[in-house]
Write a protein that holds these residues in place. Structure first.
Motif, PDB file in Angstrom:
ATOM      1  N   THR A  28       0.830  -1.207   0.000  1.00  0.00           N
ATOM      2  CA  THR A  28       0.000   0.000   0.000  1.00  0.00           C
ATOM      3  C   THR A  28       0.866   1.259   0.000  1.00  0.00           C
ATOM      4  O   THR A  28       0.471   2.289  -0.531  1.00  0.00           O
ATOM      5  N   GLY A  32       9.584   4.004  -2.296  1.00  0.00           N
ATOM      6  CA  GLY A  32      10.350   5.069  -1.645  1.00  0.00           C
ATOM      7  C   GLY A  32       9.892   5.373  -0.238  1.00  0.00           C
ATOM      8  O   GLY A  32      10.331   6.345   0.362  1.00  0.00           O
ATOM      9  N   ASN A  33       8.968   4.549   0.299  1.00  0.00           N
ATOM     10  CA  ASN A  33       8.512   4.732   1.668  1.00  0.00           C
ATOM     11  C   ASN A  33       8.734   3.456   2.467  1.00  0.00           C
ATOM     12  O   ASN A  33       8.624   2.354   1.945  1.00  0.00           O
ATOM     13  N   GLU A  34       9.042   3.647   3.740  1.00  0.00           N
ATOM     14  CA  GLU A  34       9.240   2.508   4.637  1.00  0.00           C
ATOM     15  C   GLU A  34       8.303   2.647   5.825  1.00  0.00           C
ATOM     16  O   GLU A  34       7.978   3.768   6.224  1.00  0.00           O
ATOM     17  N   MET A  35       7.889   1.510   6.394  1.00  0.00           N
ATOM     18  CA  MET A  35       7.015   1.577   7.557  1.00  0.00           C
ATOM     19  C   MET A  35       7.795   1.176   8.803  1.00  0.00           C
ATOM     20  O   MET A  35       8.582   0.237   8.779  1.00  0.00           O
ATOM     21  N   ALA A  36       7.559   1.929   9.889  1.00  0.00           N
ATOM     22  CA  ALA A  36       8.226   1.599  11.152  1.00  0.00           C
ATOM     23  C   ALA A  36       7.665   0.281  11.686  1.00  0.00           C
ATOM     24  O   ALA A  36       6.467   0.017  11.565  1.00  0.00           O
ATOM     25  N   ALA A  39       4.539   0.380  13.957  1.00  0.00           N
ATOM     26  CA  ALA A  39       3.314   0.728  13.234  1.00  0.00           C
ATOM     27  C   ALA A  39       2.775  -0.496  12.493  1.00  0.00           C
ATOM     28  O   ALA A  39       1.564  -0.747  12.468  1.00  0.00           O
ATOM     29  N   LEU A  43      -0.728  -2.374  13.145  1.00  0.00           N
ATOM     30  CA  LEU A  43      -1.651  -2.515  12.024  1.00  0.00           C
ATOM     31  C   LEU A  43      -2.100  -3.958  11.852  1.00  0.00           C
ATOM     32  O   LEU A  43      -3.276  -4.230  11.587  1.00  0.00           O
ATOM     33  N   LYS A  71      16.885   6.746  15.963  1.00  0.00           N
ATOM     34  CA  LYS A  71      16.250   8.066  15.952  1.00  0.00           C
ATOM     35  C   LYS A  71      16.633   8.684  17.283  1.00  0.00           C
ATOM     36  O   LYS A  71      16.097   8.299  18.322  1.00  0.00           O
TER      37      LYS A  71
ATOM     38  N   ARG B  22      -5.427  -3.653   2.642  1.00  0.00           N
ATOM     39  CA  ARG B  22      -5.080  -2.392   1.984  1.00  0.00           C
ATOM     40  C   ARG B  22      -5.862  -1.241   2.619  1.00  0.00           C
ATOM     41  O   ARG B  22      -5.316  -0.205   2.977  1.00  0.00           O
ATOM     42  N   THR B  25      -4.675  -0.394   6.082  1.00  0.00           N
ATOM     43  CA  THR B  25      -3.392   0.304   6.048  1.00  0.00           C
ATOM     44  C   THR B  25      -3.586   1.773   5.692  1.00  0.00           C
ATOM     45  O   THR B  25      -3.031   2.656   6.343  1.00  0.00           O
ATOM     46  N   VAL B  26      -4.400   2.018   4.655  1.00  0.00           N
ATOM     47  CA  VAL B  26      -4.665   3.406   4.261  1.00  0.00           C
ATOM     48  C   VAL B  26      -5.245   4.171   5.446  1.00  0.00           C
ATOM     49  O   VAL B  26      -4.841   5.295   5.744  1.00  0.00           O
ATOM     50  N   GLN B  28      -4.991   3.526   8.711  1.00  0.00           N
ATOM     51  CA  GLN B  28      -4.044   3.792   9.805  1.00  0.00           C
ATOM     52  C   GLN B  28      -3.031   4.874   9.425  1.00  0.00           C
ATOM     53  O   GLN B  28      -2.687   5.716  10.234  1.00  0.00           O
ATOM     54  N   LEU B  29      -2.579   4.870   8.163  1.00  0.00           N
ATOM     55  CA  LEU B  29      -1.572   5.854   7.760  1.00  0.00           C
ATOM     56  C   LEU B  29      -2.165   7.255   7.672  1.00  0.00           C
ATOM     57  O   LEU B  29      -1.466   8.242   7.830  1.00  0.00           O
ATOM     58  N   ALA B  94       5.322   9.307  12.517  1.00  0.00           N
ATOM     59  CA  ALA B  94       6.323   8.359  13.009  1.00  0.00           C
ATOM     60  C   ALA B  94       6.134   6.977  12.380  1.00  0.00           C
ATOM     61  O   ALA B  94       7.009   6.129  12.474  1.00  0.00           O
ATOM     62  N   GLN B  95       4.987   6.773  11.729  1.00  0.00           N
ATOM     63  CA  GLN B  95       4.691   5.442  11.185  1.00  0.00           C
ATOM     64  C   GLN B  95       5.505   5.105   9.953  1.00  0.00           C
ATOM     65  O   GLN B  95       5.774   3.947   9.687  1.00  0.00           O
ATOM     66  N   THR B  96       5.854   6.133   9.182  1.00  0.00           N
ATOM     67  CA  THR B  96       6.587   5.854   7.946  1.00  0.00           C
ATOM     68  C   THR B  96       7.787   6.778   7.801  1.00  0.00           C
ATOM     69  O   THR B  96       7.916   7.777   8.508  1.00  0.00           O
ATOM     70  N   ARG B  97       8.646   6.432   6.860  1.00  0.00           N
ATOM     71  CA  ARG B  97       9.821   7.228   6.561  1.00  0.00           C
ATOM     72  C   ARG B  97       9.955   7.212   5.045  1.00  0.00           C
ATOM     73  O   ARG B  97       9.668   6.199   4.415  1.00  0.00           O
ATOM     74  N   GLY B  98      10.380   8.342   4.479  1.00  0.00           N
ATOM     75  CA  GLY B  98      10.556   8.373   3.025  1.00  0.00           C
ATOM     76  C   GLY B  98       9.801   9.532   2.404  1.00  0.00           C
ATOM     77  O   GLY B  98       9.600  10.570   3.040  1.00  0.00           O
ATOM     78  N   ASP B  99       9.352   9.341   1.152  1.00  0.00           N
ATOM     79  CA  ASP B  99       8.676  10.417   0.425  1.00  0.00           C
ATOM     80  C   ASP B  99       7.460  10.944   1.177  1.00  0.00           C
ATOM     81  O   ASP B  99       7.176  12.133   1.151  1.00  0.00           O
ATOM     82  N   ASN B 100       6.731  10.024   1.859  1.00  0.00           N
ATOM     83  CA  ASN B 100       5.551  10.437   2.620  1.00  0.00           C
ATOM     84  C   ASN B 100       5.898  11.487   3.655  1.00  0.00           C
ATOM     85  O   ASN B 100       5.200  12.492   3.794  1.00  0.00           O
TER      86      ASN B 100
END
Lengths: 106, 207
Positions: A28, A32-36, A39, A43, A71, B22, B25-26, B28-29, B94-100
């Protein structure tokens, strides 16, 4: 690709329900994105140990990339789907759809 | 592990599982809508009710509330709302890292820049206006920034609901400014204050 008439093979690494959920969740996220890790754990409602086992299997197959970093002073783990993992998930969903079409066509 | 012994799900079940995962996930993010919308709704409902009672619809105050008291009420309520929203945003990012997260950071600075420029313009213009009209410039311009940034946020995250919330803010703000200070405060308190509370609760129930 499978020969005409035969059923497509389902990728056993992804087919296990817990790992299918992991891969679906990570797919989803845009490239280019990673999930911690926490989290992802929240989920999926899995224990840290259980999730780690599945992530290791996925990492061994080259489907996910696990990055351990810091971090400040707190260690954080990030998880993302690799290109190969995305392809495998696409192939898997395509195979499932094909199975469904076969079942519906009879 | 348990998963290997599970009964093999049917293709339909598998596709449903993928789709549910899916959607979860959407959701929660995207973060908690109760933290994103409700605090602002409450702050505006309280703050702009104070302004409405101060202005009155025909220029006669409905309650002995001074401009300073109304301003303090609105600002205080907005500070609380900002703190709650910031908590939600911190948890969410804090849940994601990157372009988001890069997107989120730029978007955050855009809010800051928008309010900074709006304040500069209002500080320059408002001394030339009667107090009620000066208040209208502040409130109207603030909501311009809010409305446009919600619409832009909808575009960035492909979130139609956020986009329509922004369009709603723009429409209410425009109507209020055309009708004057008392009406603007009333419409903002009811339609935006109440609207954001309702939106937060509704988005929570129907993710």
């Amino acid at each position: 690709m499978t020969a005409e008439g035969s059923l497509p093979e389902l990728d056993p690494v992804i087919h296990a329900q817990a790992r299918l959920r992991v891969v679906s969740a990570l797919n989803t996220l845009a490239d280019g994105n990673e999930m911690a890790f926490p989290a992802l754990k929240e989920l999926l409602g899995m224990t840290a140990g259980n999730l780690s086992v599945h992530l290791t299997k996925l990492e061994d197959a080259g489907y996910v990339q696990i990055t351990k970093t810091h971090k400040g002073r707190t260690p954080v783990t990030y998880v993302s789907l690799t290109k190969r993992g995305r392809l495998a998930f696409d192939d898997y969903t395509r195979a499932i759809r094909a199975l469904l079409d076969t079942a519906g066509g009879n | 592990m348990v998963d290997e012994s599970e009964r093999a799900p049917s293709p339909e079940e598998t596709l449903r599982l993928i789709e549910r995962q899916r959607a979860d996930t959407v959701r929660q993010l995207r973060g908690n809508p109760l933290l994103q919308y409700v605090p602002w709704g409450v702050a505006w409902a309280i703050g702009f009710t104070a302004y409405f009672l101060h202005y009155g619809l025909d220029g006669t105050p409905y309650a002995p509330i001074t401009e300073a008291q109304a301003l303090a009420t609105l600002m205080g309520a907005q500070l609380v709302a900002g703190a709650v929203a910031a908590y939600g945003i911190t948890k969410q990012s804090a849940q994601t890292r990157g372009d988001n997260s890069a997107r989120g950071t730029m978007y955050g600075y855009t809010w800051f820049a928008g309010f900074l420029l709006m304040s500069v313009i209002a500080i320059r213009i408002s001394p030339m206006l009667p107090p009620a009209e000066a208040g209208l410039v502040w409130a109207g311009a603030s909501l311009l920034v809010v409305g446009i940034l919600y619409m832009a946020g909808g575009a960035i995250w492909l979130d139609w609901r956020m986009f329509f919330v922004g369009a709603w803010v723009v429409a209410v703000d425009a109507s209020g400014v055309l009708l004057g200070p008392g009406w603007h405060a009333l419409l903002t308190a009811v339609l935006l204050g109440g609207g954001f509370i309702a939106a937060g609760l509704w988005f929570r129930r129907r993710p």
